[in-house]
Design an enzyme around this catalytic site. Sequence first.
Site, PDB file in Angstrom:
ATOM      1  N   LYS A  54       0.942  -1.157   0.180  1.00  0.00           N
ATOM      2  CA  LYS A  54       0.016  -0.048   0.119  1.00  0.00           C
ATOM      3  C   LYS A  54       0.985   1.255   0.026  1.00  0.00           C
ATOM      4  O   LYS A  54       0.539   2.192  -0.779  1.00  0.00           O
ATOM      5  CB  LYS A  54      -0.816   0.131   1.161  1.00  0.00           C
ATOM      6  N   GLN A  98      -5.200  -1.926   9.523  1.00  0.00           N
ATOM      7  CA  GLN A  98      -5.008  -3.029   8.914  1.00  0.00           C
ATOM      8  C   GLN A  98      -5.690  -4.328   9.698  1.00  0.00           C
ATOM      9  O   GLN A  98      -5.144  -4.209  10.886  1.00  0.00           O
ATOM     10  CB  GLN A  98      -3.709  -3.506   8.406  1.00  0.00           C
ATOM     11  N   ASP A 121     -11.229   2.088   3.387  1.00  0.00           N
ATOM     12  CA  ASP A 121     -11.458   0.899   3.187  1.00  0.00           C
ATOM     13  C   ASP A 121     -12.827   0.543   2.878  1.00  0.00           C
ATOM     14  O   ASP A 121     -13.193  -0.486   2.420  1.00  0.00           O
ATOM     15  CB  ASP A 121     -11.082   0.092   4.547  1.00  0.00           C
TER      16      ASP A 121
HETATM   17  N1  GUN Z   1      -6.995  -7.114   5.827  1.00  0.00           N
HETATM   18  C1  GUN Z   1      -7.100  -7.978   4.429  1.00  0.00           C
HETATM   19  N2  GUN Z   1      -7.645  -7.122   3.625  1.00  0.00           N
HETATM   20  C2  GUN Z   1      -7.551  -5.929   3.942  1.00  0.00           C
HETATM   21  C3  GUN Z   1      -8.275  -4.776   3.848  1.00  0.00           C
HETATM   22  O1  GUN Z   1      -8.584  -4.535   2.399  1.00  0.00           O
HETATM   23  N3  GUN Z   1      -8.108  -3.418   4.601  1.00  0.00           N
HETATM   24  C4  GUN Z   1      -7.698  -3.670   5.910  1.00  0.00           C
HETATM   25  N4  GUN Z   1      -7.605  -2.548   6.721  1.00  0.00           N
HETATM   26  N5  GUN Z   1      -7.269  -5.012   6.544  1.00  0.00           N
HETATM   27  C5  GUN Z   1      -7.218  -6.049   5.721  1.00  0.00           C
END
Ligand code: GUN
Length: 291
Positions: A54, A98, A121
């Site tokens: 990211k 996350q 998200d």
């Molecule tokens: N864990 C797995 N996929 C994601 C996501 O798209 N966003 C977040 N915050 N955590 C994750």
Amino acid sequence: MSYQLIDGKATAAAIKEQIAQEVQGIVAEGGRRPHLVAVLVGHDGGSETYVKNKVIACEQCGFRSTLIRYEDDVTEEELLACVNRLNNDETVDGFIVQLPLPKHIDEQRVTMAIDYKKDVDGFHPINVAIGLPCFISATPLGILTLLRHYNIETSGKKCVVLGRSNIVGKPMAQLMMQKQYGDSTVTVCHSHSKTLKQECREADIIIAAIGHPDFVTADMVKEGAVIIDVGTTRVEDATRKSGWRLNGDVKFDEVAPKCSFITPVPGGVGPMTICSLMKNTLAAARHEFYK
Ligand code: GUN
């Protein structure tokens, strides 16, 4: 049947390039770069990789990014205080916490504490596909973008979503059902569905997000179906330097010859997820959905 491979890597690269150009335009006009903050708790291998990717994507798009790290023993109160600070920080356009979080922290409470206007998200209930313009969670948005990019007809088709997670299965099913996105007839199957194989055999589109390597086999797929594989399970692989590889939910070699379109793992849905987060962050910076 000769199938077409859906190239998520190339599609994501093209979209990130477009975003980078838009950011250049914003900066040229005296605006500030979109700013994404990622909060990472602990040292889970998968989460570390996601967050690293990211941050790299932010650089590619010309965004400012900040990574905030906490050890596994962070308290829920400390994490909520961090969320509160980010909600009120005007230099932050969007942020993510996350997942998964350590067991002693209530994920739902943390997700609900995030200001929905900064929830890039798309996990806050206000952003969970109710049909209004809002942040759509990254993986479902990436899949919709791929279907559109490859001109895959979804309207009136039978779509089976495998898996009912809050992050993928549920929002994906909602979106595929909605007129302005998928306009499909949607069935959701999960590990306890008795008619799962039968439903799959009748599907025009299968979106596999069940987290079970090689779950979808050739006998479950109709000739000419479209297969979207969301699975990313790490499986042991002694031929790799790392000792593991990512394995999808679909047994690719035997399923692909029956399909019209199929996503590979890796290089299919994965890169699109991160590029959708970038799209949402740009939308947040521009106040596209909320003032
Ligand atoms: N864990 C797995 N996929 C994601 C996501 O798209 N966003 C977040 N915050 N955590 C994750």
